[in-house]
Design a protein around this motif. Sequence first.
Motif, PDB file in Angstrom:
ATOM      1  N   VAL A 115       9.717 -26.994  10.254  1.00 39.34           N
ATOM      2  CA  VAL A 115       9.408 -25.570  10.382  1.00 39.34           C
ATOM      3  C   VAL A 115       8.527 -25.343  11.608  1.00 39.34           C
ATOM      4  O   VAL A 115       7.542 -26.062  11.820  1.00 39.34           O
ATOM      5  CB  VAL A 115       8.676 -25.046   9.129  1.00 39.34           C
ATOM      6  CG1 VAL A 115       8.279 -23.583   9.318  1.00 39.34           C
ATOM      7  CG2 VAL A 115       9.548 -25.202   7.891  1.00 39.34           C
ATOM      8  N   TYR A 116       8.894 -24.327  12.393  1.00 37.48           N
ATOM      9  CA  TYR A 116       8.036 -23.870  13.493  1.00 37.48           C
ATOM     10  C   TYR A 116       7.801 -22.382  13.292  1.00 37.48           C
ATOM     11  O   TYR A 116       8.758 -21.592  13.215  1.00 37.48           O
ATOM     12  CB  TYR A 116       8.700 -24.120  14.849  1.00 37.48           C
ATOM     13  CG  TYR A 116       7.848 -23.639  16.008  1.00 37.48           C
ATOM     14  CD1 TYR A 116       6.801 -24.413  16.485  1.00 37.48           C
ATOM     15  CD2 TYR A 116       8.083 -22.392  16.604  1.00 37.48           C
ATOM     16  CE1 TYR A 116       6.001 -23.964  17.533  1.00 37.48           C
ATOM     17  CE2 TYR A 116       7.294 -21.945  17.647  1.00 37.48           C
ATOM     18  CZ  TYR A 116       6.257 -22.737  18.111  1.00 37.48           C
ATOM     19  OH  TYR A 116       5.468 -22.296  19.140  1.00 37.48           O
ATOM     20  N   LEU A 117       6.542 -21.985  13.194  1.00 34.97           N
ATOM     21  CA  LEU A 117       6.179 -20.586  12.977  1.00 34.97           C
ATOM     22  C   LEU A 117       5.504 -20.040  14.222  1.00 34.97           C
ATOM     23  O   LEU A 117       4.622 -20.695  14.794  1.00 34.97           O
ATOM     24  CB  LEU A 117       5.224 -20.461  11.785  1.00 34.97           C
ATOM     25  CG  LEU A 117       5.739 -20.987  10.441  1.00 34.97           C
ATOM     26  CD1 LEU A 117       4.638 -20.907   9.396  1.00 34.97           C
ATOM     27  CD2 LEU A 117       6.962 -20.215   9.997  1.00 34.97           C
ATOM     28  N   ALA A 118       5.900 -18.840  14.634  1.00 32.47           N
ATOM     29  CA  ALA A 118       5.337 -18.245  15.847  1.00 32.47           C
ATOM     30  C   ALA A 118       5.089 -16.768  15.629  1.00 32.47           C
ATOM     31  O   ALA A 118       5.840 -16.085  14.931  1.00 32.47           O
ATOM     32  CB  ALA A 118       6.290 -18.434  17.023  1.00 32.47           C
ATOM     33  N   ARG A 119       4.015 -16.274  16.265  1.00 33.34           N
ATOM     34  CA  ARG A 119       3.775 -14.839  16.258  1.00 33.34           C
ATOM     35  C   ARG A 119       4.568 -14.210  17.399  1.00 33.34           C
ATOM     36  O   ARG A 119       4.493 -14.660  18.546  1.00 33.34           O
ATOM     37  CB  ARG A 119       2.289 -14.546  16.428  1.00 33.34           C
ATOM     38  CG  ARG A 119       1.969 -13.065  16.255  1.00 33.34           C
ATOM     39  CD  ARG A 119       0.487 -12.800  16.415  1.00 33.34           C
ATOM     40  NE  ARG A 119       0.208 -11.387  16.186  1.00 33.34           N
ATOM     41  CZ  ARG A 119      -0.972 -10.821  16.405  1.00 33.34           C
ATOM     42  NH1 ARG A 119      -1.991 -11.552  16.844  1.00 33.34           N
ATOM     43  NH2 ARG A 119      -1.147  -9.532  16.179  1.00 33.34           N
ATOM     44  N   GLY A 120       5.326 -13.168  17.078  1.00 32.22           N
ATOM     45  CA  GLY A 120       6.113 -12.522  18.116  1.00 32.22           C
ATOM     46  C   GLY A 120       7.128 -11.575  17.536  1.00 32.22           C
ATOM     47  O   GLY A 120       7.171 -11.328  16.329  1.00 32.22           O
ATOM     48  N   SER A 121       7.956 -11.036  18.419  1.00 30.58           N
ATOM     49  CA  SER A 121       8.909  -9.997  18.057  1.00 30.58           C
ATOM     50  C   SER A 121      10.314 -10.554  17.831  1.00 30.58           C
ATOM     51  O   SER A 121      10.758 -11.444  18.562  1.00 30.58           O
ATOM     52  CB  SER A 121       8.968  -8.949  19.178  1.00 30.58           C
ATOM     53  OG  SER A 121      10.022  -8.039  18.959  1.00 30.58           O
ATOM     54  N   ALA A 122      10.993  -9.983  16.855  1.00 33.73           N
ATOM     55  CA  ALA A 122      12.382 -10.361  16.593  1.00 33.73           C
ATOM     56  C   ALA A 122      13.322  -9.896  17.694  1.00 33.73           C
ATOM     57  O   ALA A 122      14.477 -10.309  17.732  1.00 33.73           O
ATOM     58  CB  ALA A 122      12.839  -9.777  15.256  1.00 33.73           C
ATOM     59  N   THR A 123      12.839  -9.047  18.591  1.00 31.91           N
ATOM     60  CA  THR A 123      13.674  -8.604  19.707  1.00 31.91           C
ATOM     61  C   THR A 123      13.475  -9.459  20.963  1.00 31.91           C
ATOM     62  O   THR A 123      14.116  -9.213  21.983  1.00 31.91           O
ATOM     63  CB  THR A 123      13.402  -7.124  20.060  1.00 31.91           C
ATOM     64  OG1 THR A 123      12.028  -6.983  20.456  1.00 31.91           O
ATOM     65  CG2 THR A 123      13.689  -6.225  18.868  1.00 31.91           C
ATOM     66  N   ASP A 124      12.593 -10.462  20.890  1.00 30.51           N
ATOM     67  CA  ASP A 124      12.347 -11.344  22.042  1.00 30.51           C
ATOM     68  C   ASP A 124      11.999 -12.738  21.541  1.00 30.51           C
ATOM     69  O   ASP A 124      10.857 -13.186  21.629  1.00 30.51           O
ATOM     70  CB  ASP A 124      11.222 -10.789  22.923  1.00 30.51           C
ATOM     71  CG  ASP A 124      11.111 -11.516  24.263  1.00 30.51           C
ATOM     72  OD1 ASP A 124      11.864 -12.489  24.479  1.00 30.51           O
ATOM     73  OD2 ASP A 124      10.270 -11.110  25.079  1.00 30.51           O
ATOM     74  N   LEU A 125      12.994 -13.437  21.037  1.00 32.48           N
ATOM     75  CA  LEU A 125      12.756 -14.755  20.462  1.00 32.48           C
ATOM     76  C   LEU A 125      12.436 -15.795  21.525  1.00 32.48           C
ATOM     77  O   LEU A 125      11.739 -16.770  21.251  1.00 32.48           O
ATOM     78  CB  LEU A 125      13.974 -15.189  19.638  1.00 32.48           C
ATOM     79  CG  LEU A 125      14.278 -14.310  18.426  1.00 32.48           C
ATOM     80  CD1 LEU A 125      15.516 -14.818  17.705  1.00 32.48           C
ATOM     81  CD2 LEU A 125      13.090 -14.263  17.473  1.00 32.48           C
ATOM     82  N   TRP A 166      16.252  -1.292  16.332  1.00 30.90           N
ATOM     83  CA  TRP A 166      16.962  -2.268  15.515  1.00 30.90           C
ATOM     84  C   TRP A 166      18.237  -2.778  16.187  1.00 30.90           C
ATOM     85  O   TRP A 166      18.652  -3.924  15.957  1.00 30.90           O
ATOM     86  CB  TRP A 166      17.275  -1.681  14.137  1.00 30.90           C
ATOM     87  CG  TRP A 166      18.155  -0.462  14.127  1.00 30.90           C
ATOM     88  CD1 TRP A 166      17.749   0.829  14.260  1.00 30.90           C
ATOM     89  CD2 TRP A 166      19.568  -0.431  13.952  1.00 30.90           C
ATOM     90  NE1 TRP A 166      18.826   1.678  14.178  1.00 30.90           N
ATOM     91  CE2 TRP A 166      19.962   0.932  13.986  1.00 30.90           C
ATOM     92  CE3 TRP A 166      20.542  -1.406  13.757  1.00 30.90           C
ATOM     93  CZ2 TRP A 166      21.292   1.331  13.852  1.00 30.90           C
ATOM     94  CZ3 TRP A 166      21.872  -1.026  13.607  1.00 30.90           C
ATOM     95  CH2 TRP A 166      22.229   0.332  13.657  1.00 30.90           C
ATOM     96  N   ARG A 167      18.847  -1.978  17.038  1.00 37.39           N
ATOM     97  CA  ARG A 167      20.037  -2.445  17.756  1.00 37.39           C
ATOM     98  C   ARG A 167      19.693  -3.589  18.697  1.00 37.39           C
ATOM     99  O   ARG A 167      20.492  -4.513  18.879  1.00 37.39           O
ATOM    100  CB  ARG A 167      20.679  -1.284  18.520  1.00 37.39           C
ATOM    101  CG  ARG A 167      21.308  -0.222  17.620  1.00 37.39           C
ATOM    102  CD  ARG A 167      21.870   0.933  18.430  1.00 37.39           C
ATOM    103  NE  ARG A 167      22.512   1.923  17.583  1.00 37.39           N
ATOM    104  CZ  ARG A 167      21.863   2.903  16.948  1.00 37.39           C
ATOM    105  NH1 ARG A 167      20.538   3.007  17.088  1.00 37.39           N
ATOM    106  NH2 ARG A 167      22.513   3.765  16.184  1.00 37.39           N
ATOM    107  N   GLU A 168      18.498  -3.536  19.284  1.00 41.38           N
ATOM    108  CA  GLU A 168      18.061  -4.636  20.145  1.00 41.38           C
ATOM    109  C   GLU A 168      17.870  -5.915  19.335  1.00 41.38           C
ATOM    110  O   GLU A 168      18.108  -7.024  19.838  1.00 41.38           O
ATOM    111  CB  GLU A 168      16.776  -4.273  20.876  1.00 41.38           C
ATOM    112  CG  GLU A 168      16.959  -3.243  21.971  1.00 41.38           C
ATOM    113  CD  GLU A 168      15.694  -3.041  22.781  1.00 41.38           C
ATOM    114  OE1 GLU A 168      14.810  -3.918  22.740  1.00 41.38           O
ATOM    115  OE2 GLU A 168      15.593  -2.002  23.449  1.00 41.38           O
ATOM    116  N   ALA A 169      17.440  -5.768  18.104  1.00 37.32           N
ATOM    117  CA  ALA A 169      17.292  -6.944  17.245  1.00 37.32           C
ATOM    118  C   ALA A 169      18.651  -7.584  16.971  1.00 37.32           C
ATOM    119  O   ALA A 169      18.781  -8.815  16.996  1.00 37.32           O
ATOM    120  CB  ALA A 169      16.611  -6.559  15.935  1.00 37.32           C
TER     121      ALA A 169
END
Length: 210
Positions: A86-96, A126-129
């Motif tokens: 598992v790798y956990l990161a803080r960030g946005s689902a639109t910029d993985l 949400w479309r960007e996601a």
Amino acid sequence: MLMNRVESALIDSPPRRLLQHYEAAVLVELGGRTPGAHTAELGCGPGYGTKLILDTFGAASVDAVDLDPKMLAKARRRLQRHGERVYLARGSATDLAAAFGPIDGGKDASYDAVFDFAIIHHIPNWREALAEVARVLTPGGRFFFDEVTATALARPTYKALFDHPTADRFSAGEFLAELPRHGLHIGENWRTRIGSDYLLGVATRTQKGR
């Protein structure tokens, strides 16, 4: 968009974990398991969905992202025994790519599967996601989603208890129609429940993209 205090408490409660277990079973029925897969999760919250990806779906590894540092701290405690799987990161689902840069994750065609346990309806764009999901999936990779629609969000209980983006909410039909615009083929692998309040499904990344 961060969840408010009420929803943050709810998603780490026994009823939510029980419901998520049921939802995972439905997604397995619709799209199969992912044994040995390298996967990503949008919005891991307290980590229970991540645990299901490993234990129920059989993934080899999960790279998971979330905006809330408190949720990430809970997820790290819950998933400690899984170690480097598992790798956990803080960030946005639109910029993985930005979130997973330290592990060289988030590149084009990085993941065999991407999981969305009711997170995309929190994202204003949400479309960007969905575009980001398609970008990081390998050809033939699967997108497992469990979503809350505009129908549910308009109900008095949701409006009173939770905070969600108010513009450009999607119906089940709108979400399904958006998938092929990003090279995600849905076919018949979806279903709604409680009318059209909730949408579950599995889409496959096409070989040619669009």
